[in-house]
Design an enzyme around this catalytic site. Structure first.
Site, PDB file in Angstrom:
ATOM      1  N   GLY A   1       0.799  -1.225   0.000  1.00 28.39           N
ATOM      2  CA  GLY A   1       0.000   0.000   0.000  1.00 28.39           C
ATOM      3  C   GLY A   1       0.830   1.274   0.000  1.00 28.39           C
TER       4      GLY A   1
ATOM      5  N   GLY B   1     -10.751  -3.836  -7.216  1.00 27.24           N
ATOM      6  CA  GLY B   1     -11.782  -4.677  -6.621  1.00 27.24           C
ATOM      7  C   GLY B   1     -13.041  -3.873  -6.358  1.00 27.24           C
TER       8      GLY B   1
ATOM      9  N   VAL C   1       2.607  16.475   9.302  1.00 27.76           N
ATOM     10  CA  VAL C   1       3.700  15.502   9.391  1.00 27.76           C
ATOM     11  C   VAL C   1       4.465  15.393   8.074  1.00 27.76           C
ATOM     12  N   ILE C   2       3.729  15.293   6.957  1.00 22.34           N
ATOM     13  CA  ILE C   2       4.411  15.109   5.673  1.00 22.34           C
ATOM     14  C   ILE C   2       5.238  16.351   5.336  1.00 22.34           C
TER      15      ILE C   2
ATOM     16  N   GLU D   1       1.229  27.587   6.417  1.00 23.78           N
ATOM     17  CA  GLU D   1       0.266  26.798   7.210  1.00 23.78           C
ATOM     18  C   GLU D   1      -0.949  27.657   7.520  1.00 23.78           C
TER      19      GLU D   1
ATOM     20  N   ASP E   1      -7.005   3.534   7.022  1.00 22.23           N
ATOM     21  CA  ASP E   1      -7.230   4.954   6.700  1.00 22.23           C
ATOM     22  C   ASP E   1      -8.641   5.229   6.191  1.00 22.23           C
TER      23      ASP E   1
ATOM     24  N   LEU F   1      -2.657   6.240  10.401  1.00 18.78           N
ATOM     25  CA  LEU F   1      -1.325   5.745  10.734  1.00 18.78           C
ATOM     26  C   LEU F   1      -1.218   4.266  10.407  1.00 18.78           C
TER      27      LEU F   1
ATOM     28  N   HIS G   1      22.078   2.900  32.471  1.00 22.70           N
ATOM     29  CA  HIS G   1      22.836   4.157  32.399  1.00 22.70           C
ATOM     30  C   HIS G   1      24.075   3.950  31.543  1.00 22.70           C
TER      31      HIS G   1
HETATM   32  P1  FAD Z   1      -2.977   2.077   2.301  1.00 24.12           P
HETATM   33  O1  FAD Z   1      -1.602   1.854   2.786  1.00 24.12           O
HETATM   34  O2  FAD Z   1      -3.297   3.368   1.645  1.00 24.12           O
HETATM   35  O3  FAD Z   1      -3.275   0.881   1.298  1.00 24.12           O
HETATM   36  C1  FAD Z   1      -4.452   0.771   0.582  1.00 24.12           C
HETATM   37  C2  FAD Z   1      -4.204  -0.095  -0.632  1.00 24.12           C
HETATM   38  O4  FAD Z   1      -5.457  -0.362  -1.230  1.00 24.12           O
HETATM   39  C3  FAD Z   1      -3.348   0.558  -1.699  1.00 24.12           C
HETATM   40  O5  FAD Z   1      -2.295  -0.298  -2.059  1.00 24.12           O
HETATM   41  C4  FAD Z   1      -4.315   0.766  -2.868  1.00 24.12           C
HETATM   42  O6  FAD Z   1      -3.670   0.622  -4.128  1.00 24.12           O
HETATM   43  C5  FAD Z   1      -5.312  -0.344  -2.634  1.00 24.12           C
HETATM   44  N1  FAD Z   1      -6.643  -0.098  -3.208  1.00 24.12           N
HETATM   45  C6  FAD Z   1      -7.416   1.015  -3.087  1.00 24.12           C
HETATM   46  N2  FAD Z   1      -8.606   0.835  -3.724  1.00 24.12           N
HETATM   47  C7  FAD Z   1      -8.571  -0.422  -4.235  1.00 24.12           C
HETATM   48  C8  FAD Z   1      -9.489  -1.186  -4.973  1.00 24.12           C
HETATM   49  N3  FAD Z   1     -10.704  -0.736  -5.300  1.00 24.12           N
HETATM   50  N4  FAD Z   1      -9.116  -2.423  -5.368  1.00 24.12           N
HETATM   51  C9  FAD Z   1      -7.907  -2.918  -5.046  1.00 24.12           C
HETATM   52  N5  FAD Z   1      -7.004  -2.243  -4.327  1.00 24.12           N
HETATM   53  C10 FAD Z   1      -7.333  -1.012  -3.924  1.00 24.12           C
HETATM   54  N6  FAD Z   1       2.117   6.241   8.863  1.00 24.12           N
HETATM   55  C11 FAD Z   1       2.835   5.853   9.935  1.00 24.12           C
HETATM   56  O7  FAD Z   1       2.285   5.237  10.848  1.00 24.12           O
HETATM   57  N7  FAD Z   1       4.179   6.124  10.017  1.00 24.12           N
HETATM   58  C12 FAD Z   1       4.830   6.814   9.055  1.00 24.12           C
HETATM   59  O8  FAD Z   1       6.029   7.040   9.164  1.00 24.12           O
HETATM   60  C13 FAD Z   1       4.091   7.248   7.925  1.00 24.12           C
HETATM   61  N8  FAD Z   1       4.706   7.924   6.941  1.00 24.12           N
HETATM   62  C14 FAD Z   1       3.985   8.307   5.836  1.00 24.12           C
HETATM   63  C15 FAD Z   1       4.636   9.030   4.853  1.00 24.12           C
HETATM   64  C16 FAD Z   1       3.950   9.443   3.734  1.00 24.12           C
HETATM   65  C17 FAD Z   1       4.665  10.223   2.656  1.00 24.12           C
HETATM   66  C18 FAD Z   1       2.567   9.102   3.591  1.00 24.12           C
HETATM   67  C19 FAD Z   1       1.811   9.512   2.361  1.00 24.12           C
HETATM   68  C20 FAD Z   1       1.909   8.393   4.582  1.00 24.12           C
HETATM   69  C21 FAD Z   1       2.614   7.999   5.723  1.00 24.12           C
HETATM   70  N9  FAD Z   1       1.994   7.300   6.760  1.00 24.12           N
HETATM   71  C22 FAD Z   1       2.709   6.929   7.858  1.00 24.12           C
HETATM   72  C23 FAD Z   1       0.565   6.941   6.716  1.00 24.12           C
HETATM   73  C24 FAD Z   1       0.413   5.466   6.287  1.00 24.12           C
HETATM   74  O9  FAD Z   1       1.024   5.279   5.033  1.00 24.12           O
HETATM   75  C25 FAD Z   1      -1.063   5.091   6.224  1.00 24.12           C
HETATM   76  O10 FAD Z   1      -1.687   5.387   7.451  1.00 24.12           O
HETATM   77  C26 FAD Z   1      -1.207   3.603   5.942  1.00 24.12           C
HETATM   78  O11 FAD Z   1      -0.587   3.263   4.724  1.00 24.12           O
HETATM   79  C27 FAD Z   1      -2.679   3.212   5.902  1.00 24.12           C
HETATM   80  O12 FAD Z   1      -2.794   1.856   5.631  1.00 24.12           O
HETATM   81  P2  FAD Z   1      -4.069   1.245   4.889  1.00 24.12           P
HETATM   82  O13 FAD Z   1      -3.816  -0.211   4.824  1.00 24.12           O
HETATM   83  O14 FAD Z   1      -5.295   1.725   5.551  1.00 24.12           O
HETATM   84  O15 FAD Z   1      -4.070   1.883   3.435  1.00 24.12           O
HETATM   85  P1  NAI Z   2      -1.707  16.602   8.229  1.00 20.82           P
HETATM   86  O1  NAI Z   2      -3.145  16.490   8.501  1.00 20.82           O
HETATM   87  O2  NAI Z   2      -0.714  16.028   9.176  1.00 20.82           O
HETATM   88  O3  NAI Z   2      -1.306  18.142   8.062  1.00 20.82           O
HETATM   89  C1  NAI Z   2      -1.888  18.967   7.111  1.00 20.82           C
HETATM   90  C2  NAI Z   2      -1.633  20.411   7.491  1.00 20.82           C
HETATM   91  O4  NAI Z   2      -2.045  21.234   6.415  1.00 20.82           O
HETATM   92  C3  NAI Z   2      -2.423  20.847   8.722  1.00 20.82           C
HETATM   93  O5  NAI Z   2      -1.542  21.501   9.593  1.00 20.82           O
HETATM   94  C4  NAI Z   2      -3.486  21.765   8.152  1.00 20.82           C
HETATM   95  O6  NAI Z   2      -3.868  22.788   9.045  1.00 20.82           O
HETATM   96  C5  NAI Z   2      -2.768  22.335   6.943  1.00 20.82           C
HETATM   97  N1  NAI Z   2      -3.637  22.831   5.874  1.00 20.82           N
HETATM   98  C6  NAI Z   2      -4.804  22.298   5.433  1.00 20.82           C
HETATM   99  N2  NAI Z   2      -5.281  23.029   4.403  1.00 20.82           N
HETATM  100  C7  NAI Z   2      -4.387  24.027   4.182  1.00 20.82           C
HETATM  101  C8  NAI Z   2      -4.308  25.093   3.236  1.00 20.82           C
HETATM  102  N3  NAI Z   2      -5.227  25.251   2.317  1.00 20.82           N
HETATM  103  N4  NAI Z   2      -3.243  25.927   3.295  1.00 20.82           N
HETATM  104  C9  NAI Z   2      -2.283  25.754   4.244  1.00 20.82           C
HETATM  105  N5  NAI Z   2      -2.307  24.756   5.159  1.00 20.82           N
HETATM  106  C10 NAI Z   2      -3.336  23.905   5.118  1.00 20.82           C
HETATM  107  O7  NAI Z   2      -1.525  15.995   6.763  1.00 20.82           O
HETATM  108  P2  NAI Z   2      -0.245  15.522   5.956  1.00 20.82           P
HETATM  109  O8  NAI Z   2       0.996  16.129   6.493  1.00 20.82           O
HETATM  110  O9  NAI Z   2      -0.592  15.708   4.533  1.00 20.82           O
HETATM  111  O10 NAI Z   2      -0.214  13.968   6.274  1.00 20.82           O
HETATM  112  C11 NAI Z   2      -1.345  13.137   5.986  1.00 20.82           C
HETATM  113  C12 NAI Z   2      -1.432  11.998   6.936  1.00 20.82           C
HETATM  114  O11 NAI Z   2      -0.404  11.054   6.706  1.00 20.82           O
HETATM  115  C13 NAI Z   2      -1.292  12.443   8.380  1.00 20.82           C
HETATM  116  O12 NAI Z   2      -2.582  12.575   8.916  1.00 20.82           O
HETATM  117  C14 NAI Z   2      -0.549  11.362   9.044  1.00 20.82           C
HETATM  118  O13 NAI Z   2      -1.464  10.596   9.784  1.00 20.82           O
HETATM  119  C15 NAI Z   2       0.014  10.508   7.927  1.00 20.82           C
HETATM  120  N6  NAI Z   2       1.479  10.563   8.006  1.00 20.82           N
HETATM  121  C16 NAI Z   2       2.081  10.070   9.115  1.00 20.82           C
HETATM  122  C17 NAI Z   2       3.437  10.136   9.265  1.00 20.82           C
HETATM  123  C18 NAI Z   2       4.051   9.642  10.507  1.00 20.82           C
HETATM  124  O14 NAI Z   2       3.377   8.946  11.256  1.00 20.82           O
HETATM  125  N7  NAI Z   2       5.322   9.933  10.769  1.00 20.82           N
HETATM  126  C19 NAI Z   2       4.297  10.695   8.221  1.00 20.82           C
HETATM  127  C20 NAI Z   2       3.550  11.225   7.111  1.00 20.82           C
HETATM  128  C21 NAI Z   2       2.201  11.122   7.021  1.00 20.82           C
END
Ligand code: FAD
Ligand code: NAI
Length: 470
Positions: A41, A116, A189-190, A209, A317, A324, A449
């Site tokens: 994913g 799917g 976070v991103i 922001e 998600d 997460l 420690h």
């Molecule tokens: P996803 O990982 O989004 O997987 C869903 C899958 O379903 C995908 O492969 C998609 O192709 C497939 N799919 C969708 N629709 C269909 C369909 N109709 N048929 C078949 N397949 C389908 N979270 C953390 O906890 N720690 C992190 O460090 C972190 N870093 C991140 C960094 C970035 C840049 C991003 C974008 C996200 C990050 N996240 C992080 C968030 C994390 O990736 C998501 O919370 C997590 O992947 C959610 O898992 P999921 O299984 O719900 O969905």
């Molecule tokens: P986010 O929800 O963490 O942050 C989005 C930010 O954009 C917020 O501060 C919001 O106020 C701001 N915003 C919204 N609309 C705006 C606008 N029009 N102009 C300016 N600012 C605006 O979302 P982000 O960073 O895109 O990450 C998405 C999700 O992915 C997070 O919710 C997080 O759960 C997951 N993620 C988790 C990571 C981790 O666990 N280390 C790493 C990366 C992503």
């Protein structure tokens, strides 16, 4: 083809659910639409894993450029081989996604590539149609279906992402060179993680922001201190502003406006990263046809992960709660156990969150703002890393650990850390809270420690003002 369980989507929610169900003796199929035909994913392909590979590598670059000399390690000014760094990221992704393919084989989970969609629901036979990239279709049936379709980038109205100069997190993981000026929309976070990557590799990073603070949801004191740290690292923040227009030309021209209204400003950048959140993926799944109910775009589930349609479950998600990977995984395990007749459960009070910047931020449980809003009386224990011997030895003394404990019972309600290794340190706070522990419990636990974890113990001791080293 008939199964006990079909899982749609193979992210951390879906793949973990499929494996757990197979362990419990279910005949399982997974459906994945990713064009790369890889499992894992968002997280493994374009999220957690590639971003952490780049965060790690860029941190090493930064260390070589600015920090090693102070430790007496003198190296020439490092040069960036971005191709090699991106290859390290791609290799890491490949190893992880191949690992899932191996695990699927090991557990005899059958996989189908294509989109799917649920076609029909009859008791004990839910039909899922899989449409492959070439248009070919096949229908699978199962007693139960888990929807784990995850989330996708939330678009910024009027700003078209081309993944070259106007990028989402996906494009920001593969830039061909560090942009001179990177403008990040969203201090979440991103934005802060990927802004850190490119900032370390030479970009000037400006973050716009909407709110008047960074990292909404994170404890305000932590976010405030972290903003100061990022500013020292070269970040510029335009808080309380929104981006209204991005015009393409030789460089990008970005119009921003105060969120509360007022005169607009124009900024220039070479790359704009749109990181304003993610939205659940529900389209094309046939949910309206079979009547699966949604609320604000997310699939509604009960405490057993069941939707309103019998036999159809949803996790990750695409349902309520933090987006997460580990939350999705835990839901995957719990849902598989419930479907197999067991008592799966997720404790939503104890889901850690980590921001993998330098230093890291980590949190579990309630923030001070949460507790104040609920009128819960609490005690605070805080300990700064400046007073921790190991942090000094590492020259990484920025930050602190903060314990929030119930004023009457001493039960730990939240732990917040900004500092080196925060993402690992938070695990002991999670275990403590999972067992309903008190700050006294942790304060009486011997810690090795010299370790950073001693700062966690000192913060627990500080709840009763009996920390030793400050
Ligand atoms: P996803 O990982 O989004 O997987 C869903 C899958 O379903 C995908 O492969 C998609 O192709 C497939 N799919 C969708 N629709 C269909 C369909 N109709 N048929 C078949 N397949 C389908 N979270 C953390 O906890 N720690 C992190 O460090 C972190 N870093 C991140 C960094 C970035 C840049 C991003 C974008 C996200 C990050 N996240 C992080 C968030 C994390 O990736 C998501 O919370 C997590 O992947 C959610 O898992 P999921 O299984 O719900 O969905
Ligand atoms: P986010 O929800 O963490 O942050 C989005 C930010 O954009 C917020 O501060 C919001 O106020 C701001 N915003 C919204 N609309 C705006 C606008 N029009 N102009 C300016 N600012 C605006 O979302 P982000 O960073 O895109 O990450 C998405 C999700 O992915 C997070 O919710 C997080 O759960 C997951 N993620 C988790 C990571 C981790 O666990 N280390 C790493 C990366 C992503």
């Amino acid at each position: 083809m008939s199964y006990d369980l079909i899982v749609i989507g193979t992210g951390p929610g879906g793949y973990v659910c499929a494996i757990r169900a197979a362990q419990l003796g279910q005949k399982v199929a997974v459906v994945e639409k990713r064009k790369t035909k890889t499992f894992g994913g968002t997280c493994l392909n374009i999220g957690c894993i590639p971003s952490k590979a780049l965060l790690y590598a860029s941190e090493k670059f930064e260390e070589a450029a600015h920090h090693l000399a102070a430790l007496g390690v003198v190296v020439d000014k490092p040069t960036l081989d971005l191709k090699a760094m991106l290859k390290h990221k791609d290799d890491t992704v490949a190893a992880n996604v191949n690992g899932i393919a191996f695990l699927f084989k090991k557990h005899k989970i059958e996989s189908f590539f294509g989109v799917g969609a649920i076609k029909s629901v009859a008791e004990g036979a839910i039909a899922v149609e899989v449409t492959a990239e070439d248009g070919g279709q096949q229908t699978l049936t199962a007693k139960n279906v888990v929807i784990a379709t995850g989330s996708d980038v939330a678009p910024l109205p009027g700003v078209e992402i081309d993944e070259e100069t106007i990028v989402s997190s996906t494009g920001a993981l593969s830039l061909k060179q560090p942009p001179k000026d990177l403008l990040v929309v969203g201090a979440g976070v991103i934005g802060l993680e990927l802004g850190s990557v490119w900032g370390r590799l030479g970009s000037n990073v400006t973050v716009v922001e909407f709110l008047d603070r960074i990292l909404p949801g994170i404890d305000a004191e932590v976010a405030k201190q972290f903003q100061r740290i990022l500013q020292k690292q070269g970040f510029t923040f335009q808080l309380g502003h929104k981006v209204t227009k991005v015009e393409k030309g030789e460089r990008l021209k970005i119009t921003i406006e105060p969120a509360a209204g007022g005169d607009s400003l124009t900024l220039e950048a070479d790359v704009v990263l749109v990181a304003i959140g993610r939205r659940p993926v529900t389209e094309g799944l046939g949910l309206d046809k079979v009547g699966v109910a949604l609320e604000r775009g997310r699939i509604i589930i009960d405490e057993r992960f069941a939707t309103n349609v019998p036999g159809v479950y949803a996790i990750g998600d695409v349902v309520r709660g933090p987006m997460l990977a580990h939350k999705a995984e835990d839901e995957g395990i719990a849902a598989a156990e419930i479907i197999a007749g067991q008592h799966g459960h997720v404790n939503y009070e104890v889901i850690p969150s980590v921001v993998y910047t330098s230093p890291e931020i980590a949190a579990v449980g309630a923030t001070e703002e949460d507790l104040n809003a609920k009128g819960i009386a609490y005690k605070v224990g805080k300990f700064n890393f400046t007073a921790n011997g190991r942090a000094r030895a590492m020259r990484q003394t920025d930050g602190f650990v903060k314990f929030l404990a119930d004023a009457t019972t001493d039960r730990v309600l939240g732990v917040h850390i900004v500092g080196a290794g925060a993402g690992e340190l938070i695990a002991e706070a999670c275990v403590l809270m999972e067992f309903g522990g008190s700050s006294e419990d942790l304060a009486r636990t011997c810690h090795a420690h010299p370790t950073l974890s001693e700062a966690v113990r000192e913060a627990a001791l500080a709840v009763e003002k009996r920390q030793i080293h400050s």
